[in-house]
Write a protein that holds these residues in place. Structure first.
Motif, mmCIF file in Angstrom:
data_model
loop_
_atom_site.group_PDB
_atom_site.id
_atom_site.type_symbol
_atom_site.label_atom_id
_atom_site.label_comp_id
_atom_site.label_asym_id
_atom_site.label_seq_id
_atom_site.Cartn_x
_atom_site.Cartn_y
_atom_site.Cartn_z
ATOM 1 N N TYR A 7 7.563 3.894 1.718
ATOM 2 C CA TYR A 7 6.880 3.667 0.446
ATOM 3 C C TYR A 7 7.781 4.046 -0.723
ATOM 4 N N SER A 9 7.053 5.415 -4.721
ATOM 5 C CA SER A 9 6.003 5.891 -5.601
ATOM 6 C C SER A 9 6.611 6.456 -6.874
ATOM 7 N N ASN A 13 0.997 8.135 -6.941
ATOM 8 C CA ASN A 13 -0.224 7.518 -6.425
ATOM 9 C C ASN A 13 0.013 6.890 -5.056
ATOM 10 N N THR A 14 1.071 6.121 -4.935
ATOM 11 C CA THR A 14 1.384 5.473 -3.661
ATOM 12 C C THR A 14 1.730 6.520 -2.609
ATOM 13 N N VAL A 16 0.390 9.451 -2.245
ATOM 14 C CA VAL A 16 -0.873 9.994 -1.729
ATOM 15 C C VAL A 16 -1.474 9.043 -0.701
ATOM 16 N N ILE A 17 -1.470 7.748 -0.995
ATOM 17 C CA ILE A 17 -2.014 6.758 -0.063
ATOM 18 C C ILE A 17 -1.185 6.713 1.210
ATOM 19 N N GLU A 19 0.536 9.084 2.529
ATOM 20 C CA GLU A 19 0.254 10.289 3.304
ATOM 21 C C GLU A 19 -1.091 10.194 4.018
ATOM 22 N N LEU A 20 -2.084 9.592 3.361
ATOM 23 C CA LEU A 20 -3.382 9.391 4.010
ATOM 24 C C LEU A 20 -3.242 8.468 5.223
ATOM 25 N N ILE A 21 -2.477 7.407 5.058
ATOM 26 C CA ILE A 21 -2.241 6.484 6.176
ATOM 27 C C ILE A 21 -1.516 7.210 7.303
#
Length: 60
Positions: A7, A9, A13-14, A16-17, A19-21
């Motif tokens: 990714y 970022s 913001n990207t 965080v997403i 890391e969630l994935i």
């Protein structure tokens, strides 16, 4: 072979997403970083990116 989550970022913001994935699919994470610091103002960043595309500037 395990897939890698890659990714970019600018404002986190990207990140965080991504890391969630990563947490959901248990994969390695890799952040793409620019050689030069990017602009923090979104509109200025978009304008710079448009000019880079017009001038066919490639990332290093």
């Amino acid at each position: 072979m395990n897939p890698l989550i890659v990714y970019y970022s600018r404002s986190k913001n990207t990140q965080v997403i991504a890391e969630l994935i990563r947490d959901k699919v248990d994969r390695d994470l890799f952040q793409i970083e620019t050689k030069e610091k990017r602009l923090m103002d979104c509109r200025e960043e978009v304008n710079q990116q448009e000019q880079e595309q017009i001038n066919e500037v490639l990332p290093e």
